[in-house]
Design a protein around this motif. Structure first.
Motif, PDB file in Angstrom:
ATOM      1  N   ALA A   1       0.852  -1.196   0.000  1.00  0.00           N
ATOM      2  CA  ALA A   1       0.000   0.000   0.000  1.00  0.00           C
ATOM      3  C   ALA A   1       0.884   1.242   0.000  1.00  0.00           C
ATOM      4  O   ALA A   1       1.927   1.288   0.639  1.00  0.00           O
ATOM      5  N   ARG A   2       0.421   2.254  -0.751  1.00  0.00           N
ATOM      6  CA  ARG A   2       1.141   3.530  -0.795  1.00  0.00           C
ATOM      7  C   ARG A   2       0.328   4.574  -0.044  1.00  0.00           C
ATOM      8  O   ARG A   2      -0.894   4.577  -0.104  1.00  0.00           O
ATOM      9  N   GLU A   3       1.039   5.458   0.616  1.00  0.00           N
ATOM     10  CA  GLU A   3       0.371   6.563   1.287  1.00  0.00           C
ATOM     11  C   GLU A   3       0.036   7.636   0.273  1.00  0.00           C
ATOM     12  O   GLU A   3       0.811   7.899  -0.638  1.00  0.00           O
ATOM     13  N   ILE A   4      -1.096   8.242   0.431  1.00  0.00           N
ATOM     14  CA  ILE A   4      -1.505   9.339  -0.450  1.00  0.00           C
ATOM     15  C   ILE A   4      -1.109  10.645   0.224  1.00  0.00           C
ATOM     16  O   ILE A   4      -1.469  10.901   1.376  1.00  0.00           O
ATOM     17  N   ASP A   5      -0.358  11.439  -0.509  1.00  0.00           N
ATOM     18  CA  ASP A   5       0.085  12.736   0.009  1.00  0.00           C
ATOM     19  C   ASP A   5      -0.984  13.771  -0.331  1.00  0.00           C
ATOM     20  O   ASP A   5      -1.009  14.330  -1.428  1.00  0.00           O
ATOM     21  N   GLU A   6      -1.871  13.992   0.608  1.00  0.00           N
ATOM     22  CA  GLU A   6      -3.006  14.902   0.397  1.00  0.00           C
ATOM     23  C   GLU A   6      -2.538  16.330   0.093  1.00  0.00           C
ATOM     24  O   GLU A   6      -3.119  17.009  -0.744  1.00  0.00           O
ATOM     25  N   ALA A   7      -1.500  16.762   0.767  1.00  0.00           N
ATOM     26  CA  ALA A   7      -0.995  18.131   0.550  1.00  0.00           C
ATOM     27  C   ALA A   7      -0.485  18.281  -0.882  1.00  0.00           C
ATOM     28  O   ALA A   7      -0.737  19.299  -1.535  1.00  0.00           O
ATOM     29  N   TRP A   8       0.227  17.275  -1.382  1.00  0.00           N
ATOM     30  CA  TRP A   8       0.746  17.327  -2.747  1.00  0.00           C
ATOM     31  C   TRP A   8      -0.404  17.345  -3.742  1.00  0.00           C
ATOM     32  O   TRP A   8      -0.379  18.090  -4.718  1.00  0.00           O
ATOM     33  N   ILE A   9      -1.433  16.556  -3.515  1.00  0.00           N
ATOM     34  CA  ILE A   9      -2.605  16.522  -4.394  1.00  0.00           C
ATOM     35  C   ILE A   9      -3.310  17.869  -4.383  1.00  0.00           C
ATOM     36  O   ILE A   9      -3.670  18.402  -5.441  1.00  0.00           O
ATOM     37  N   ASP A  10      -3.492  18.450  -3.190  1.00  0.00           N
ATOM     38  CA  ASP A  10      -4.134  19.769  -3.099  1.00  0.00           C
ATOM     39  C   ASP A  10      -3.322  20.827  -3.838  1.00  0.00           C
ATOM     40  O   ASP A  10      -3.876  21.668  -4.549  1.00  0.00           O
ATOM     41  N   GLU A  11      -1.997  20.766  -3.689  1.00  0.00           N
ATOM     42  CA  GLU A  11      -1.129  21.721  -4.381  1.00  0.00           C
ATOM     43  C   GLU A  11      -1.231  21.537  -5.900  1.00  0.00           C
ATOM     44  O   GLU A  11      -1.305  22.508  -6.651  1.00  0.00           O
ATOM     45  N   ALA A  12      -1.260  20.297  -6.348  1.00  0.00           N
ATOM     46  CA  ALA A  12      -1.375  20.023  -7.782  1.00  0.00           C
ATOM     47  C   ALA A  12      -2.695  20.548  -8.335  1.00  0.00           C
ATOM     48  O   ALA A  12      -2.733  21.138  -9.420  1.00  0.00           O
ATOM     49  N   ILE A  13      -3.766  20.376  -7.604  1.00  0.00           N
ATOM     50  CA  ILE A  13      -5.076  20.890  -8.040  1.00  0.00           C
ATOM     51  C   ILE A  13      -5.056  22.407  -8.096  1.00  0.00           C
ATOM     52  O   ILE A  13      -5.517  23.013  -9.074  1.00  0.00           O
ATOM     53  N   ASP A  14      -4.502  23.050  -7.079  1.00  0.00           N
ATOM     54  CA  ASP A  14      -4.402  24.519  -7.064  1.00  0.00           C
ATOM     55  C   ASP A  14      -3.560  25.020  -8.234  1.00  0.00           C
ATOM     56  O   ASP A  14      -3.900  26.010  -8.881  1.00  0.00           O
ATOM     57  N   ARG A  15      -2.458  24.328  -8.508  1.00  0.00           N
ATOM     58  CA  ARG A  15      -1.593  24.731  -9.611  1.00  0.00           C
ATOM     59  C   ARG A  15      -2.298  24.554 -10.948  1.00  0.00           C
ATOM     60  O   ARG A  15      -2.172  25.380 -11.837  1.00  0.00           O
ATOM     61  N   TYR A  16      -3.050  23.483 -11.106  1.00  0.00           N
ATOM     62  CA  TYR A  16      -3.805  23.263 -12.335  1.00  0.00           C
ATOM     63  C   TYR A  16      -4.804  24.399 -12.557  1.00  0.00           C
ATOM     64  O   TYR A  16      -4.915  24.919 -13.663  1.00  0.00           O
ATOM     65  N   ARG A  17      -5.486  24.785 -11.513  1.00  0.00           N
ATOM     66  CA  ARG A  17      -6.445  25.899 -11.618  1.00  0.00           C
ATOM     67  C   ARG A  17      -5.728  27.200 -11.970  1.00  0.00           C
ATOM     68  O   ARG A  17      -6.215  27.982 -12.784  1.00  0.00           O
ATOM     69  N   ARG A  18      -4.567  27.417 -11.362  1.00  0.00           N
ATOM     70  CA  ARG A  18      -3.783  28.631 -11.651  1.00  0.00           C
ATOM     71  C   ARG A  18      -3.307  28.623 -13.105  1.00  0.00           C
ATOM     72  O   ARG A  18      -3.357  29.650 -13.787  1.00  0.00           O
TER      73      ARG A  18
END
Length: 108
Positions: free
Chosen positions: A2-19
């Protein structure tokens, strides 16, 4: 495994995509609105071209009475070729202005 999901990295990626989406719209608007003036080598023909490459106006300057059609055609061809290059240059400058401060994902 199992891999841990890095929620902060995902949130940052979503914010960057929107930007990026906002910046892209800003860039597209600037490219369509930015106009560059280009003149022929002998200064008799002027072309206005957007950074998108759309020619918005062609102007003839001075008297054309003593010009042959072939000479005028060469000047028009030269200025249109230069206008295409000017549009590419303007797009590059606008791209640098709009996206220049954009950092890569994971950079501080």
């Amino acid at each position: 495994m199992a891999r841990e999901i890095d929620e902060a990295w995902i949130d940052e990626a979503i914010d960057r995509y929107r930007r990026i989406d906002v910046l892209r719209a800003e860039f597209d608007k600037a490219v369509a609105a930015h106009v560059v003036s280009v003149r022929s080598p002998d200064d008799t023909v002027e072309v206005l071209v957007t950074a998108a490459g759309d020619i918005t106006d062609v102007r003839f300057r001075g008297s054309l009475q003593h010009r042959s059609a072939a000479d005028l055609a060469r000047e028009v061809q030269a200025v249109i070729a230069n206008a295409a290059e000017a549009a590419r240059w303007a797009r590059g400058k606008l791209h640098d202005e709009v996206f220049g401060g954009f950092r890569a994902l994971g950079e501080c």
